[in-house]
Design a protein around this motif. Sequence first.
Motif, PDB file in Angstrom:
ATOM      1  N   PHE A  94     -50.968 -18.022   5.367  1.00 33.34           N
ATOM      2  CA  PHE A  94     -50.761 -18.022   6.813  1.00 33.34           C
ATOM      3  C   PHE A  94     -49.408 -18.636   7.162  1.00 33.34           C
ATOM      4  CE2 PHE A  94     -50.995 -20.166  10.955  1.00 33.34           C
ATOM      5  CZ  PHE A  94     -51.235 -19.072  11.759  1.00 33.34           C
ATOM      6  N   MET A  95     -49.015 -19.711   6.479  1.00 33.00           N
ATOM      7  CA  MET A  95     -47.721 -20.345   6.759  1.00 33.00           C
ATOM      8  C   MET A  95     -46.576 -19.391   6.426  1.00 33.00           C
ATOM      9  SD  MET A  95     -46.194 -24.017   5.472  1.00 33.00           S
ATOM     10  CE  MET A  95     -46.157 -23.552   3.744  1.00 33.00           C
ATOM     11  N   ILE A  96     -46.686 -18.698   5.290  1.00 33.37           N
ATOM     12  CA  ILE A  96     -45.667 -17.718   4.933  1.00 33.37           C
ATOM     13  C   ILE A  96     -45.588 -16.634   6.001  1.00 33.37           C
ATOM     14  CG2 ILE A  96     -45.075 -15.884   3.285  1.00 33.37           C
ATOM     15  CD1 ILE A  96     -46.296 -17.676   1.089  1.00 33.37           C
ATOM     16  N   TYR A  97     -46.736 -16.164   6.446  1.00 34.33           N
ATOM     17  CA  TYR A  97     -46.782 -15.097   7.442  1.00 34.33           C
ATOM     18  C   TYR A  97     -46.166 -15.556   8.761  1.00 34.33           C
ATOM     19  CZ  TYR A  97     -48.676 -11.282  10.279  1.00 34.33           C
ATOM     20  OH  TYR A  97     -48.803 -10.202  11.109  1.00 34.33           O
ATOM     21  N   PHE A  98     -46.497 -16.748   9.191  1.00 34.71           N
ATOM     22  CA  PHE A  98     -45.973 -17.274  10.452  1.00 34.71           C
ATOM     23  C   PHE A  98     -44.454 -17.317  10.433  1.00 34.71           C
ATOM     24  CE2 PHE A  98     -44.366 -20.809  12.990  1.00 34.71           C
ATOM     25  CZ  PHE A  98     -44.892 -20.522  14.234  1.00 34.71           C
ATOM     26  N   PHE A  99     -43.876 -17.896   9.379  1.00 31.50           N
ATOM     27  CA  PHE A  99     -42.423 -18.030   9.327  1.00 31.50           C
ATOM     28  C   PHE A  99     -41.739 -16.690   9.061  1.00 31.50           C
ATOM     29  CE2 PHE A  99     -43.469 -22.543   8.676  1.00 31.50           C
ATOM     30  CZ  PHE A  99     -42.620 -23.099   9.611  1.00 31.50           C
ATOM     31  N   ALA A 100     -42.370 -15.823   8.283  1.00 32.89           N
ATOM     32  CA  ALA A 100     -41.778 -14.504   8.021  1.00 32.89           C
ATOM     33  C   ALA A 100     -41.702 -13.678   9.296  1.00 32.89           C
ATOM     34  CB  ALA A 100     -42.586 -13.768   6.949  1.00 32.89           C
ATOM     35  N   THR A 101     -42.764 -13.696  10.086  1.00 29.16           N
ATOM     36  CA  THR A 101     -42.740 -12.928  11.333  1.00 29.16           C
ATOM     37  C   THR A 101     -41.796 -13.564  12.353  1.00 29.16           C
ATOM     38  OG1 THR A 101     -44.740 -14.100  12.057  1.00 29.16           O
ATOM     39  CG2 THR A 101     -45.033 -11.938  11.041  1.00 29.16           C
ATOM     40  N   GLY A 102     -41.729 -14.885  12.364  1.00 26.29           N
ATOM     41  CA  GLY A 102     -40.796 -15.555  13.265  1.00 26.29           C
ATOM     42  C   GLY A 102     -39.347 -15.240  12.913  1.00 26.29           C
ATOM     43  N   LEU A 103     -39.034 -15.236  11.613  1.00 25.33           N
ATOM     44  CA  LEU A 103     -37.679 -14.891  11.178  1.00 25.33           C
ATOM     45  C   LEU A 103     -37.388 -13.415  11.421  1.00 25.33           C
ATOM     46  CD1 LEU A 103     -37.506 -16.936   7.848  1.00 25.33           C
ATOM     47  CD2 LEU A 103     -36.111 -17.305   9.897  1.00 25.33           C
ATOM     48  N   GLY A 104     -38.389 -12.563  11.206  1.00 22.88           N
ATOM     49  CA  GLY A 104     -38.212 -11.139  11.492  1.00 22.88           C
ATOM     50  C   GLY A 104     -37.953 -10.891  12.958  1.00 22.88           C
ATOM     51  N   ALA A 105     -38.665 -11.619  13.803  1.00 16.01           N
ATOM     52  CA  ALA A 105     -38.447 -11.502  15.246  1.00 16.01           C
ATOM     53  C   ALA A 105     -37.024 -11.910  15.604  1.00 16.01           C
ATOM     54  CB  ALA A 105     -39.450 -12.380  15.989  1.00 16.01           C
ATOM     55  N   ALA A 106     -36.553 -13.020  15.024  1.00 16.47           N
ATOM     56  CA  ALA A 106     -35.186 -13.480  15.292  1.00 16.47           C
ATOM     57  C   ALA A 106     -34.165 -12.463  14.802  1.00 16.47           C
ATOM     58  CB  ALA A 106     -34.957 -14.834  14.619  1.00 16.47           C
ATOM     59  N   ALA A 107     -34.427 -11.858  13.640  1.00 16.81           N
ATOM     60  CA  ALA A 107     -33.482 -10.889  13.069  1.00 16.81           C
ATOM     61  C   ALA A 107     -33.322  -9.672  13.980  1.00 16.81           C
ATOM     62  CB  ALA A 107     -33.960 -10.460  11.677  1.00 16.81           C
ATOM     63  N   LEU A 108     -34.441  -9.112  14.461  1.00 13.33           N
ATOM     64  CA  LEU A 108     -34.345  -7.942  15.333  1.00 13.33           C
ATOM     65  C   LEU A 108     -33.709  -8.310  16.665  1.00 13.33           C
ATOM     66  CD1 LEU A 108     -34.870  -4.960  15.701  1.00 13.33           C
ATOM     67  CD2 LEU A 108     -37.161  -5.513  16.560  1.00 13.33           C
ATOM     68  N   HIS A 109     -34.062  -9.470  17.184  1.00 16.69           N
ATOM     69  CA  HIS A 109     -33.485  -9.935  18.445  1.00 16.69           C
ATOM     70  C   HIS A 109     -31.967 -10.072  18.327  1.00 16.69           C
ATOM     71  CE1 HIS A 109     -32.984 -12.190  22.156  1.00 16.69           C
ATOM     72  NE2 HIS A 109     -32.440 -13.179  21.476  1.00 16.69           N
ATOM     73  N   LEU A 110     -31.494 -10.674  17.234  1.00 16.25           N
ATOM     74  CA  LEU A 110     -30.056 -10.850  17.043  1.00 16.25           C
ATOM     75  C   LEU A 110     -29.362  -9.508  16.817  1.00 16.25           C
ATOM     76  CD1 LEU A 110     -29.914 -14.057  14.808  1.00 16.25           C
ATOM     77  CD2 LEU A 110     -29.402 -13.867  17.254  1.00 16.25           C
ATOM     78  N   LEU A 111     -30.028  -8.588  16.129  1.00 18.60           N
ATOM     79  CA  LEU A 111     -29.440  -7.266  15.902  1.00 18.60           C
ATOM     80  C   LEU A 111     -29.251  -6.526  17.228  1.00 18.60           C
ATOM     81  CD1 LEU A 111     -28.501  -5.079  13.893  1.00 18.60           C
ATOM     82  CD2 LEU A 111     -30.885  -4.278  13.819  1.00 18.60           C
ATOM     83  N   VAL A 112     -30.282  -6.551  18.084  1.00 25.22           N
ATOM     84  CA  VAL A 112     -30.179  -5.906  19.393  1.00 25.22           C
ATOM     85  C   VAL A 112     -29.083  -6.581  20.216  1.00 25.22           C
ATOM     86  CG1 VAL A 112     -31.390  -5.477  21.567  1.00 25.22           C
ATOM     87  CG2 VAL A 112     -32.555  -5.073  19.394  1.00 25.22           C
ATOM     88  N   ASN A 113     -29.027  -7.912  20.163  1.00 21.40           N
ATOM     89  CA  ASN A 113     -27.981  -8.637  20.888  1.00 21.40           C
ATOM     90  C   ASN A 113     -26.588  -8.264  20.385  1.00 21.40           C
ATOM     91  OD1 ASN A 113     -29.708  -9.930  22.572  1.00 21.40           O
ATOM     92  ND2 ASN A 113     -29.328 -11.982  21.811  1.00 21.40           N
ATOM     93  N   TYR A 114     -26.482  -8.057  19.080  1.00 20.40           N
ATOM     94  CA  TYR A 114     -25.186  -7.679  18.509  1.00 20.40           C
ATOM     95  C   TYR A 114     -24.688  -6.367  19.129  1.00 20.40           C
ATOM     96  CZ  TYR A 114     -21.882  -5.620  15.227  1.00 20.40           C
ATOM     97  OH  TYR A 114     -20.791  -5.015  14.687  1.00 20.40           O
ATOM     98  N   PHE A 115     -25.571  -5.374  19.199  1.00 17.68           N
ATOM     99  CA  PHE A 115     -25.166  -4.088  19.770  1.00 17.68           C
ATOM    100  C   PHE A 115     -24.840  -4.226  21.260  1.00 17.68           C
ATOM    101  CE2 PHE A 115     -27.605  -2.370  16.077  1.00 17.68           C
ATOM    102  CZ  PHE A 115     -26.544  -1.710  15.486  1.00 17.68           C
ATOM    103  N   MET A 116     -25.650  -5.001  21.993  1.00 14.15           N
ATOM    104  CA  MET A 116     -25.405  -5.180  23.425  1.00 14.15           C
ATOM    105  C   MET A 116     -24.087  -5.905  23.675  1.00 14.15           C
ATOM    106  SD  MET A 116     -29.148  -6.202  24.966  1.00 14.15           S
ATOM    107  CE  MET A 116     -28.376  -6.644  26.518  1.00 14.15           C
ATOM    108  N   ILE A 117     -23.860  -6.989  22.934  1.00 16.53           N
ATOM    109  CA  ILE A 117     -22.653  -7.787  23.147  1.00 16.53           C
ATOM    110  C   ILE A 117     -21.415  -7.028  22.679  1.00 16.53           C
ATOM    111  CG2 ILE A 117     -21.458  -9.885  22.394  1.00 16.53           C
ATOM    112  CD1 ILE A 117     -24.204 -11.278  22.412  1.00 16.53           C
TER     113      ILE A 117
END
Length: 272
Positions: A94-117
């Motif tokens: 569960f701990m691995i899953y929590f941090f993996a999904t949190g990091l995945g969320a950050a990665a997609l968010h930053l990728l979308v921000n990169y294209f927008m910016i």
Amino acid sequence: MNGLSRGINSTPPVLKNIIIINILLFLATEVLTKFGVNLTQYLALYYPGSEYFRPHQLITHMFMHAGWAHLFFNMFGLWMFGKILEQVWGSKRFMIYFFATGLGAAALHLLVNYFMISHAMGEYKAMLNTLSPETFDAFIRSNFSEYYGALNQELTDKWYSNPGSAQLAADAQGVAKLLMDRMINIPTVGASGAVFGVLLGFGMLFPNTEIMLLFPPIPMKAKYFVMGYGAIELYLGISQPGSNVAHFAHLGGMIFGFLLIKYWNKKTTTFY
């Protein structure tokens, strides 16, 4: 009081510690703000092009929240679905899953921000090369539509009436730079990406379990609830790119959760 104690004591250890850390950091943020210490500036997630970005923020932003309501709903959702996942999977997985999904969320968010910016920065530089009421108007309309009406009233209309004004041109240039700086330096906080990952995990493990919705108060199978939520987030992410809500981070948590569970299902001989 006994019921509350039993509820707390029945919470699995990793989930309990995640919730406690979130609460403590929120309280610390509130207290330190009164003494002029901006904890958000150090622990929230900033765009890598920002002067405030630090690598540790990829983790720490998951434990920061913007207000009591933000904290409560994230922790309630995490507790409601996460306790079942930790009981089924065990604490390590569960701990691995929590941090993996949190990091995945950050990665997609930053990728979308990169294209927008990147898109906004390209139009910003082009506007500066041919600065005029028309190019400023188009730049604001394309990248900062939420400010379009106010700027029309305060600046753009006046500049259209007096296009030769050096002062209005300087004002427009200053506003454009301020908006670009704001776009680059917006902090992202919250465990929402990981919470959406946990919701996705619950929906995959228990697809036919009925969930009672609050609005409207009707039961719905978990698989339909998850698919509906994901569709809403995708729609809002596309239709409201300047929103204060990180919709693509929510989608990132769900996507990475889906991929991780599919990977684990293929590796049935290894279970934490």
